[in-house]
Design a protein around this motif. Structure first.
Motif, PDB file in Angstrom:
ATOM      1  N   UNK A 128      37.494   9.819  92.010  1.00 54.31           N
ATOM      2  CA  UNK A 128      37.605   8.868  90.902  1.00 54.31           C
ATOM      3  C   UNK A 128      36.959   9.527  89.674  1.00 54.31           C
ATOM      4  N   UNK A 129      37.773  10.196  88.879  1.00 51.52           N
ATOM      5  CA  UNK A 129      37.265  10.993  87.761  1.00 51.52           C
ATOM      6  C   UNK A 129      36.815  10.076  86.619  1.00 51.52           C
ATOM      7  N   UNK A 130      35.674  10.396  86.031  1.00 49.47           N
ATOM      8  CA  UNK A 130      35.133   9.590  84.931  1.00 49.47           C
ATOM      9  C   UNK A 130      36.111   9.549  83.761  1.00 49.47           C
ATOM     10  N   UNK A 131      36.163   8.432  83.040  1.00 46.98           N
ATOM     11  CA  UNK A 131      37.072   8.320  81.891  1.00 46.98           C
ATOM     12  C   UNK A 131      36.480   8.936  80.630  1.00 46.98           C
ATOM     13  N   UNK A 132      37.345   9.167  79.669  1.00 46.34           N
ATOM     14  CA  UNK A 132      36.916   9.621  78.344  1.00 46.34           C
ATOM     15  C   UNK A 132      36.732   8.412  77.434  1.00 46.34           C
ATOM     16  N   UNK A 133      35.956   8.544  76.370  1.00 49.88           N
ATOM     17  CA  UNK A 133      35.857   7.443  75.407  1.00 49.88           C
ATOM     18  C   UNK A 133      37.194   7.246  74.707  1.00 49.88           C
ATOM     19  N   UNK A 134      37.367   6.102  74.066  1.00 48.67           N
ATOM     20  CA  UNK A 134      38.638   5.786  73.433  1.00 48.67           C
ATOM     21  C   UNK A 134      39.007   6.838  72.388  1.00 48.67           C
TER      22      UNK A 134
END
Length: 406
Positions: free
Chosen positions: A80-86
């Protein structure tokens, strides 16, 4: 290059920071002038005794972070790869513009990109990736992205449930952020209207001799009250960013589900091919065609095949059946290994999510209560709004702790 032992965290040996952001002007792929933002990644050893690590720094664009994350999604489908900011600015409250070059937005995105790198560097699997280490230390890194989605006949119920959960989590967090934005917008208006009170009291104090000092003091209080909303909403934005991170995490959960669908689809295709080969063998041995085919029509028109021809085809089919059985066995093993490895990381993510969201929501509610006490707001309408909002926050925390979706 940073060499670390498998299973250890890169952050134990290396300090990683996105130190600053800078606007630049250049030409894009169609030779047109454009303005973009780059971010300075700095890495340094945790202590002087660490061997093989030297301080380094390089600039990267947001699009390069996207390429890195897409690479990680493809290479580690069970993670579950961390998301990037918007990527783009959204109007959250009056002070924040919708300009991607707005200093406040760029700063928030800088903090989000640094958090993304820390998430990856602290992950027991991703921190060992060679491309990730190159991304941190070498300017010229080429990453490729792949995406695939398939419809499988027999989907795994656990991954189907996980996909539904990720959709529901995205809906809940989106609604929560929208409610928070509306409340912040209303709060901003209520606070700023007190600035008008301050102006009126100040003007009034000029014509009142006996009450002048009191009116002037009341005017200053109203001005300070109106100005305090900027700091309050700035602090609120920090908690909103934590919720947004998990809003973006829902894409990572769906990416794991898509990779499982791909693995399951490949297994079903190999199994289907094996079943077809077995049917061909049965038809060849019995001489009976069970389904309509060009081969059956040809046999009826031009006669049956000779014994030698059937024997040669049987030998080919036997070899193909052996290869097909091996392929099915291999795909089954691959699918089982994926499910086992992915579920370990999903459980790790669940623990991380429960801990982070519980802490963020409770801190947010406590901050709201403290803010009400600090400003001494006695307005019944404002107090009612915050009591309802804080109650919703605590209900959401309780809900996240008692509901087990897997």
């Amino acid at each position: 290059m940073v060499e670390i032992e498998k299973g250890t965290s890169l952050l134990r040996k290396l300090e990683i920071s996105v130190a600053e952001a800078e606007k630049r002007t250049g030409k894009n792929t169609v030779n047109m002038q454009e303005i973009y933002t780059v971010y300075l990644i700095e890495t340094r050893p945790v202590d002087a005794l660490t061997e093989g690590i030297t301080p380094d720094s390089l600039w990267r664009r947001y699009s390069e972070f996207e390429l890195l994350r897409n690479y990680l999604l493809v290479t580690y489908p069970f993670v579950v790869v961390a998301p990037l900011p918007e990527k783009r600015a959204e109007i959250v409250w009056h002070k924040l513009s919708a300009d991607n070059m707005d200093p406040d937005f760029v700063e928030r995105r800088r903090v989000g990109l640094e958090n993304f790198l820390h998430r990856v560097a602290s992950h027991p699997v991703l921190c060992n990736d060679n491309i990730f280490n190159i991304f941190l230390t070498e300017a010229d890194s080429r990453l490729k992205a792949v995406n695939a989605a398939f419809r499988v006949k027999n989907p795994d119920g656990r991954f189907t449930e996980l996909k539904h959960y990720s959709d529901e989590l995205q809906t809940v967090l989106s609604q929560l952020l929208r409610v928070r934005a509306r409340v912040a917008d209303r709060l901003y208006g209520v606070y700023k209207v007190h600035g008008n009170y301050g102006r009126v009291f100040s003007e009034w104090s000029a014509i009142e001799k006996e009450m002048g000092d009191g009116l002037q003091s009341a005017g200053h209080h109203m001005d300070a009250y109106a100005a305090s909303v900027d700091d309050i909403l700035e602090e609120e934005e920090h908690y909103a960013d934590q919720l947004k991170e998990y809003l973006f995490y829902t894409d990572a959960l769906r990416a794991v589900c898509r990779k499982h669908e791909l693995t399951q689809f490949e297994l079903e295709m190999v199994a289907l091919d094996l079943a077809c080969k077995k049917q061909q063998k049965e038809e060849l041995v019995t001489g009976t065609v069970r389904t309509f085919s060009l081969k059956g029509m040809t046999s009826k028109l031009f006669g049956q095949e000779t014994a030698e021809q059937r024997e040669a085809k049987l030998q080919v089919l036997e070899q193909q059946l052996k290869e097909g059985e091996e392929a099915v066995k291999e795909k089954n093993t691959e699918s089982d290994e994926f499910v086992k490895t992915a579920w370990v990381d999903i459980e790790r993510f669940k623990d991380q999510k429960d801990r982070d969201l519980k802490e963020a929501l409770i801190s947010y509610a406590v901050m709201q209560i403290s803010m009400c006490k600090k400003v001494g707001d006695t307005s019944p309408q404002i107090l009612k709004t915050y009591r309802v909002f804080c109650l919703e926050m605590f209900i959401f925390v309780y809900f996240s702790n008692v509901v087990h979706y897997i």
